[in-house]
Structure formats: structure tokens, C-alpha cells
Design an enzyme around this catalytic site. Structure first.
Site, PDB file in Angstrom:
ATOM      1  N   ASP A 238       0.860  -1.163   0.000  1.00  0.00           N
ATOM      2  CA  ASP A 238       0.000   0.000   0.000  1.00  0.00           C
ATOM      3  C   ASP A 238       0.912   1.234   0.000  1.00  0.00           C
ATOM      4  OD1 ASP A 238      -2.318   1.634   0.354  1.00  0.00           O
ATOM      5  OD2 ASP A 238      -1.923   1.684   2.508  1.00  0.00           O
TER       6      ASP A 238
ATOM      7  N   ASP B 255      -0.358   5.145   0.942  1.00  0.00           N
ATOM      8  CA  ASP B 255      -0.741   6.098   1.990  1.00  0.00           C
ATOM      9  C   ASP B 255      -0.874   5.397   3.335  1.00  0.00           C
ATOM     10  OD1 ASP B 255      -1.288   8.770   0.650  1.00  0.00           O
ATOM     11  OD2 ASP B 255      -2.422   7.410  -0.629  1.00  0.00           O
TER      12      ASP B 255
END
Length: 220
Positions: A8, A10
Site C-alpha cells: 500500500d 498512503d
């Protein structure tokens, strides 16, 4: 055997979520209202379709109609200022360097846009570590739907059992599990409040263990 890592962005590589909460808190404080972090947390790492609307909520709590466009603009400026001061989270670059040393292929799977993710990866000096970068423009549905992770598997040419996901949010963990991929959860100060369930390994930071130790712990 694990052949690929999917990250991922953020909240996992760059803590964009704490600055966003701080920016909202500052906006709310002008009206004497406390920003509801737990309500906000329902949309973190996902498609933003949760019923929580920070503008509507503030208007209701403050007892007055607020200018949503102006409020969001002020929040965005402050948010970007705070993010620009952030470096990569602890252990991120060490993990990527270890992946390169071990010959593991790496990809990003993010619900954010390419304009945001690509720019920030280059600013952090991490762009070159990733063979594929999948963002919201590349799929029809983002997390908690598994499409981003399935697209990353396809881009890397590996199966679900040959990959390992690194995520920080409940939405991301759910998406990884739905894709049939093992997942290491590394919540940040915001997502840690939400309760992470279903991860194969839960860490405070990526610096807790070396990549080799993580792979040993999850059986990869």
C-alpha cells in the site's frame, strides 16, 4: 515461496493519514468542534464511500452551514504542507532494499491516484524499487474490493500464494484477504485506532523485523 511484495502507499510507506487528521482537527477547532477520528477512519484506505461527510458533520455539530469548498481547500493546503515535511516511515527503505537483495519483485497497490503516488515516491527516492504501480485509475473498484491486488498479481506474474501484502488499514487488509494474499499489517497512529483484524502478522513499524524475519514468521 514468496516471490513478490505488494505495498500500500498512503499510511504504509508515507504517513499521509496523520497529517490529514491534524489538518481536519485544525479546521474543526475554528468552530469549537472536535474532529471524529473514528468516524473518519471508516474511509481510510478505501473508496471514500462511507456515509461520513466531514463537511456535513461539522455543519451539524456547529449548528451553522459551513462553506464546504473553502473548508476543504484550507484543509488541503495544510495537509499538503504537513505531508511535504514527512519522510518514508521507519523500515520502509530497508525492507525494499532487502527485497531487491533477495530478488523479490515489488509493486504498489493504492486507492490514491497516480499523480499523487508517483510524485511522492519520486520525492522520497523510492520510485525505482517498484516494477509496477497500480492506482485507482487502473481498476473499476478500489479497496476494500480486491481488484487492485489482483491487478498487481497479474502485473508481477505471480499467484496469490506467491505474494505478500503490506497494509496499514482495515480496508486494505480486507482487500488483500479477499484476493487470497497473505498480509502484514503495519498500522499508523490513525489506523491503529480502528482495530486491525485478519492479518497474518501485525507490526508497529516495518523496522520491527528484517524482511527475512518477516518472511520466516509468515512461512514464506
Amino acid at each position: 515461496m514468496i516471490k513478490a511484495l505488494i505495498f500500500d502507499f498512503d499510511g504504509l510507506i508515507l504517513d499521509t493519514e496523520t497529517p490529514e487528521v491534524i489538518a481536519w482537527q485544525e479546521v474543526y477547532s475554528r468552530y469549537g468542534v472536535e474532529f471524529p477520528v473514528l468516524l473518519w477512519g471508516g474511509i481510510v484506505g478505501g473508496d471514500g464511500n462511507d456515509s461520513f461527510d466531514p463537511v456535513r458533520y461539522l455543519s451539524e455539530q456547529a449548528g451553522q452551514q459551513v462553506d464546504g469548498d473553502l473548508m476543504r481547500a484550507d484543509k488541503r493546503v495544510r495537509d499538503r504542507q504537513l505531508v511535504a515535511e514527512q519522510g518514508a516511515l521507519p523500515g520502509v527503505e530497508d525492507t525494499l532494499q532487502a527485497a531487491a537483495r533477495l530478488g523479490l519483485r515489488c509493486a504498489i497497490a493504492s486507492s490514491s491516484t497516480h499523480a499523487w503516488v508517483d510524485t511522492q515516491l519520486k520525492r522520497l527516492g523510492l520510485y525505482q524499487y517498484f516494477e509496477a504501480i497500480l492506482c485507482r485509475e487502473d481498476v473499476q473498484r478500489v479497496k476494500p474490493d480486491p481488484q487492485l491486488f489482483l491487478a498487481a498479481l497479474q502485473a508481477l506474474g505471480v499467484g496469490p500464494q506467491e505474494a505478500l501484502v503490506f497494509e496499514d488499514s482495515p480496508n486494505g487488509v480486507q482487500a488483500a484477504r479477499s484476493a487470497g494474499i497473505r498480509v502484514v499489517a503495519v498500522p499508523n497512529p490513525v489506523t491503529a485506532l480502528l482495530g486491525i483484524e485478519g492479518a497474518d502478522l501485525l507490526l508497529d513499524t516495518l523496522a520491527d523485523f528484517t524482511l527475512e524475519e518477516m518472511l520466516e514468521k509468515i512461512g514464506g
